[in-house]
Write a protein that holds these residues in place. Structure first.
Motif, PDB file in Angstrom:
ATOM      1  N   VAL A 414      32.042 -52.181 -26.045  1.00 59.87           N
ATOM      2  CA  VAL A 414      31.458 -52.101 -24.810  1.00 59.87           C
ATOM      3  C   VAL A 414      31.136 -50.594 -24.391  1.00 59.87           C
ATOM      4  CG1 VAL A 414      32.149 -54.129 -23.822  1.00 59.87           C
ATOM      5  CG2 VAL A 414      33.363 -52.070 -23.279  1.00 59.87           C
ATOM      6  N   ALA A 415      29.943 -50.638 -23.720  1.00 57.69           N
ATOM      7  CA  ALA A 415      29.413 -49.455 -23.384  1.00 57.69           C
ATOM      8  C   ALA A 415      30.492 -48.292 -22.694  1.00 57.69           C
ATOM      9  CB  ALA A 415      28.121 -49.212 -22.577  1.00 57.69           C
ATOM     10  N   ASP A 416      31.339 -48.871 -21.946  1.00 57.92           N
ATOM     11  CA  ASP A 416      32.490 -48.243 -20.892  1.00 57.92           C
ATOM     12  C   ASP A 416      33.499 -47.415 -21.727  1.00 57.92           C
ATOM     13  OD1 ASP A 416      30.881 -49.054 -18.853  1.00 57.92           O
ATOM     14  OD2 ASP A 416      32.594 -50.417 -18.212  1.00 57.92           O
ATOM     15  N   GLU A 417      33.587 -47.922 -22.905  1.00 55.26           N
ATOM     16  CA  GLU A 417      34.463 -47.539 -23.848  1.00 55.26           C
ATOM     17  C   GLU A 417      34.034 -45.953 -24.610  1.00 55.26           C
ATOM     18  OE1 GLU A 417      36.357 -50.010 -26.973  1.00 55.26           O
ATOM     19  OE2 GLU A 417      35.087 -51.479 -26.278  1.00 55.26           O
ATOM     20  N   PRO A 419      31.831 -43.433 -23.171  1.00 56.66           N
ATOM     21  CA  PRO A 419      31.208 -42.646 -21.798  1.00 56.66           C
ATOM     22  C   PRO A 419      29.969 -41.866 -22.270  1.00 56.66           C
ATOM     23  CG  PRO A 419      33.413 -42.789 -21.631  1.00 56.66           C
ATOM     24  CD  PRO A 419      33.154 -43.297 -22.939  1.00 56.66           C
ATOM     25  N   ALA A 422      26.424 -44.699 -24.895  1.00 62.38           N
ATOM     26  CA  ALA A 422      26.159 -46.041 -24.860  1.00 62.38           C
ATOM     27  C   ALA A 422      25.226 -46.306 -25.967  1.00 62.38           C
ATOM     28  CB  ALA A 422      25.726 -46.339 -23.497  1.00 62.38           C
TER      29      ALA A 422
END
Length: 459
Positions: A414-417, A419, A422
């Motif tokens: 996921v994009a949060d992984e 920073p 993305a």
């Protein structure tokens, strides 16, 4: 094609006497460059093997360090701009070179690479190419052609080079076609990135801003330190001896991070050498078992870990036969591949690989992934990665694998992984980088290797 003067025609021959060339300054380096270019183009030999500092081609090993550096610069340039050089040579000919005139073509390419792209006087590049041509029985009768073609290129480069670069893709047709099929309009941005000498990235243990200042670079959003041009050889840079960092393209640092917190976990790093990912995992606190089929590459891995003050269990084994004594908590498989994501650093790749090679390597990767899934405990993670741009070694391989394996699921990234990164996370939850990523005002500070990664979980 605009006809050139008659003396530039490939079948106009003069047979000058061959001069004594043994003591001509700079000639040995040019002869070596031509010999090694032939090995890359005609024999499909990787450039790194030919120019290895310990086990390189004998002709290369006979040169002093300064001439070795010159030879490598000529070869990298000649390969990086091969199609542009080819077209500019063709403009100076009134008919194509004979199909079997490989030696002559390589002499012209080496000479033109120096004239067009390197800081070498045009007159020196031409004169040495002509002297080389005269000294070789295969090319001696074309010495006047070499002189005319290269002088013509030198005379017109200011008018013709920029236009030719703008209208040429510097890669073989099969490679361009596969990039276009996979990336559409983005293919040209990738090809443009391949023309630019890449920066050097460092994975640092701590204090990246401090090391960026000491090494003369910047901190990337990935946390790596990037330097456009090194002030000294890597071994002479501050921090090398004390093991404060290791050289690793920033894209190559992503797969190990996808395993998440690994402190205290038993992790297998498969196809581990030369050890950048092993170092990441060990520094993060994992109990790492580094496995590779090559004893010589594992020796280098061991030396790297020793310098960094890190440790791992090192196992020399063929993964297709290896049986772990106990299942691992997590596995990282950075599989052998076509390396088409590293063309910025290895411009010989499109000229030494073929679609058949990619197909063969994809089959190998699939077999290794099958094995890797059996090494991890139920519920454990396997990250599969490689430095190929080709979907058959990445997206397509994983899709086929998941369709056939009920015991495995995709653990989406996921994009949060990632920073600030993305753009590299695909809608399916895999990772895809290309050399066109990480844009920067200075092209020398932009880009990263092409990588694919997928995170899988064993049920």
């Amino acid at each position: 094609m605009k006809p050139a003067s008659r003396q530039a025609g490939p079948h106009r021959s003069s047979r000058p006497s061959r001069p004594e060339t043994k003591d001509v300054a700079g000639l040995a380096a040019r002869k070596t460059a031509v010999r090694l270019l032939a090995a890359v183009i005609d024999a499909k030999t990787p450039l790194d093997a030919l120019t290895d500092g310990e086990h390189g081609h004998p002709q290369f090993m006979e040169l002093d360090p300064r001439d070795r550096a010159l030879v490598r610069a000529i070869l990298v340039t000649a390969l990086r701009y091969r199609m542009t050089i080819e077209k500019l040579i063709a403009r100076r000919l009134d008919r194509p070179l004979p199909p079997n005139a490989h030696a002559l073509a390589h002499v012209l390419h080496v000479g033109a690479a120096q004239i067009l792209f390197l800081d070498i006087p045009d007159s020196a590049a031409v004169d040495l190419a002509v002297t080389h041509a005269k000294s070789d029985p295969r090319t001696s009768r074309f010495a006047n052609l070499v002189n005319a073609v290269l002088r013509g290129i030198a005379r017109t480069k200011e008018r013709q080079l920029a236009s030719m670069l703008a209208n040429t893709r510097d890669a073989p047709g099969w490679f361009v076609e596969r990039l276009q099929a996979a990336y559409g309009a983005k293919a040209d941005a990738i090809l443009a990135a391949h023309r630019v000498e890449p920066p050097v990235d460092f994975t640092v243990k701590s204090e990246p801003q401090q090391w960026a200042e000491r090494l003369g670079g910047i901190v990337l959003p990935t946390g790596s330190v990037r330097v456009g041009r090194l002030a000294a050889p890597v071994r002479e840079l501050p921090g090398f001896t004390e093991g404060a960092w290791w050289v690793q393209d920033t894209a190559a640092s992503f797969p190990a991070r996808l395993l998440g917190p690994v402190k205290g976990l038993r992790v297998a790093d498969l196809c581990a050498a030369p050890g950048g990912k092993t170092a990441q995992l060990a520094y993060a606190g994992a109990e790492v078992t580094a496995i590779d089929i090559s004893g010589s590459r594992l020796k280098r891995l061991s030396e790297n870990l020793s310098r960094l003050g890190l440790s791992a269990e090192i196992v020399e084994a063929d993964l297709r036969k290896y049986e772990p004594p106990a299942l691992f908590d997590a596995v990282l498989l950075d599989a052998p591949c076509s390396s088409t994501g590293t063309v910025r650093r290895h411009p010989d790749v499109p000229w030494t690989k073929s679609p058949a090679d990619i197909e063969k390597l994809a089959a190998l990767q699939r077999s290794l992934l099958d094995r890797a899934m059996t090494f991890v405990r139920p519920g454990g993670l396997v990250v599969f990665s490689n430095c190929s741009l080709d979907p058959s070694e990445g997206e397509e391989l994983i899709a086929d694998f998941l369709a056939e394996k009920d015991s495995t699921t995709l653990d989406p990234i996921v994009a949060d992984e990632m920073p600030g990164l993305a753009e590299f996370v695909t809608p399916l939850g895999t990772l895809r980088t290309t050399p066109a990523g990480l844009p920067a005002a200075d092209p020398r500070m932009a880009g990263l290797d092409g990588f694919f990664a997928a995170r899988l979980r064993r049920r």
